[in-house]
Design a protein around this motif. Structure first.
Motif, mmCIF file in Angstrom:
data_model
loop_
_atom_site.group_PDB
_atom_site.id
_atom_site.type_symbol
_atom_site.label_atom_id
_atom_site.label_comp_id
_atom_site.label_asym_id
_atom_site.label_seq_id
_atom_site.Cartn_x
_atom_site.Cartn_y
_atom_site.Cartn_z
ATOM 1 N N ASP A 168 0.833 -1.208 0.000
ATOM 2 C CA ASP A 168 0.000 0.000 0.000
ATOM 3 C C ASP A 168 0.867 1.258 0.000
ATOM 4 O O ASP A 168 0.567 2.228 -0.694
ATOM 5 C CB ASP A 168 -0.929 0.028 1.215
ATOM 6 C CG ASP A 168 -1.980 -1.068 1.185
ATOM 7 O OD1 ASP A 168 -2.283 -1.593 0.097
ATOM 8 O OD2 ASP A 168 -2.493 -1.398 2.276
ATOM 9 N N ASP A 169 1.924 1.240 0.790
ATOM 10 C CA ASP A 169 2.821 2.397 0.824
ATOM 11 C C ASP A 169 3.455 2.625 -0.545
ATOM 12 O O ASP A 169 3.552 3.767 -1.000
ATOM 13 C CB ASP A 169 3.921 2.201 1.880
ATOM 14 C CG ASP A 169 4.907 3.358 1.859
ATOM 15 O OD1 ASP A 169 4.555 4.464 2.338
ATOM 16 O OD2 ASP A 169 6.025 3.175 1.316
ATOM 17 N N GLU B 129 1.959 6.981 -6.587
ATOM 18 C CA GLU B 129 0.885 7.886 -6.985
ATOM 19 C C GLU B 129 1.288 9.345 -6.772
ATOM 20 O O GLU B 129 0.886 10.230 -7.512
ATOM 21 C CB GLU B 129 -0.404 7.571 -6.224
ATOM 22 C CG GLU B 129 -1.091 6.322 -6.727
ATOM 23 C CD GLU B 129 -2.327 5.943 -5.929
ATOM 24 O OE1 GLU B 129 -2.504 6.447 -4.781
ATOM 25 O OE2 GLU B 129 -3.115 5.129 -6.436
ATOM 26 N N GLY B 130 2.125 9.592 -5.758
ATOM 27 C CA GLY B 130 2.567 10.945 -5.463
ATOM 28 C C GLY B 130 3.822 11.378 -6.192
ATOM 29 O O GLY B 130 4.213 12.550 -6.131
ATOM 30 N N GLU C 216 7.174 12.432 -11.651
ATOM 31 C CA GLU C 216 8.073 12.393 -12.805
ATOM 32 C C GLU C 216 8.025 11.014 -13.458
ATOM 33 O O GLU C 216 7.375 10.126 -12.963
ATOM 34 C CB GLU C 216 9.495 12.726 -12.353
ATOM 35 C CG GLU C 216 9.615 14.119 -11.747
ATOM 36 C CD GLU C 216 11.012 14.425 -11.262
ATOM 37 O OE1 GLU C 216 11.966 14.100 -11.985
ATOM 38 O OE2 GLU C 216 11.133 14.986 -10.167
ATOM 39 N N GLN C 217 8.735 10.889 -14.570
ATOM 40 C CA GLN C 217 8.880 9.613 -15.279
ATOM 41 C C GLN C 217 7.526 8.917 -15.439
ATOM 42 O O GLN C 217 7.348 7.767 -15.061
ATOM 43 C CB GLN C 217 9.869 8.713 -14.544
ATOM 44 C CG GLN C 217 11.285 9.257 -14.462
ATOM 45 C CD GLN C 217 12.193 8.340 -13.670
ATOM 46 O OE1 GLN C 217 12.304 8.491 -12.462
ATOM 47 N NE2 GLN C 217 12.823 7.393 -14.340
ATOM 48 N N GLU C 218 6.576 9.598 -16.018
ATOM 49 C CA GLU C 218 5.182 9.158 -16.052
ATOM 50 C C GLU C 218 5.005 7.741 -16.607
ATOM 51 O O GLU C 218 4.280 6.935 -16.032
ATOM 52 C CB GLU C 218 4.335 10.154 -16.842
ATOM 53 C CG GLU C 218 2.874 9.793 -16.905
ATOM 54 C CD GLU C 218 2.215 9.628 -15.536
ATOM 55 O OE1 GLU C 218 1.284 8.806 -15.444
ATOM 56 O OE2 GLU C 218 2.639 10.283 -14.556
ATOM 57 N N GLY D 212 10.355 12.459 -1.134
ATOM 58 C CA GLY D 212 10.142 11.123 -1.690
ATOM 59 C C GLY D 212 11.242 10.682 -2.629
ATOM 60 O O GLY D 212 12.356 11.212 -2.603
ATOM 61 N N PRO D 213 10.927 9.711 -3.491
ATOM 62 C CA PRO D 213 11.955 9.168 -4.389
ATOM 63 C C PRO D 213 12.534 10.242 -5.306
ATOM 64 O O PRO D 213 11.856 11.198 -5.675
ATOM 65 C CB PRO D 213 11.205 8.131 -5.222
ATOM 66 C CG PRO D 213 9.948 7.849 -4.502
ATOM 67 C CD PRO D 213 9.623 9.079 -3.709
#
Length: 171
Positions: free
Chosen positions: A5-6, A12-13, A16-18, A106-107
């Motif tokens: 889930d995480d 989802e957030g 970039e890199q769609e 995030g990433p």
């Protein structure tokens, strides 16, 4: 919340890199075990590039199996509650550096690459080393070394170079 889930929330957030982001989300939707090594169709991994911005350097590991200079990272484990926690755990374990802190936001990147066993869908973070960082080689590495930012392209492949570029843009 599960690690699966995480991973969905993180991706989802991620803005970039769609195309690759969508492929990761589709993989997660199709495979309930997508965050575990047991997923034969490929699995998410978590990594972190360890940087020392004050000294303009990055810590890379000479991976024991792949024999390549890479960022720290690897498979998620049952104790990992989030993708960020998995990346931070891997970075601390493989670098031996306590007190690492992930860059906020995030990433930094996503990178999908084949391995001898399965596809890795790597969720890549960046971690800042404390000023007094002293590395310690782990069993997973042949070597562990700090490289000036400008030297990374001479020792590492394009995926690590792109990760460093995105990290520097975020710093």
């Amino acid at each position: 919340m599960s690690l699966h889930d995480d991973a969905v929330l993180v991706l989802e957030g991620y803005g970039e890199q769609e195309e690759l982001r969508r492929a990761y989300l589709d993989h997660l939707a199709a495979h309930g075990d997508a965050v575990w090594r047991s997923c034969a169709a490929g699995h998410l991994t978590a990594s972190a590039l360890v940087v020392d911005p004050k000294r303009g350097r990055v810590l890379l590991t000479l991976h024991r199996k792949l024999r390549m200079w890479l960022q720290m990272g690897g498979h998620c484990e049952p104790g990992d509650r989030t993708m960020a926690a998995a990346a931070l755990r891997e970075a601390a374990e493989e670098s031996g550096v306590p007190g690492l802190a992930l860059l906020p936001g995030g990433p930094v990147r996503l990178d999908r690459h084949p391995t001898p066993c399965a596809w890795h869908l790597d969720v890549q973070y960046a971690a800042v080393a404390p000023p007094d960082a002293v590395e310690a080689i782990s069993d997973e590495s042949l070597d562990l070394r700090w490289f000036p930012y400008d030297d990374v392209s001479r020792v590492a492949d394009g995926s690590v170079v792109r990760l460093l570029e995105r990290t520097l843009a975020r710093l």
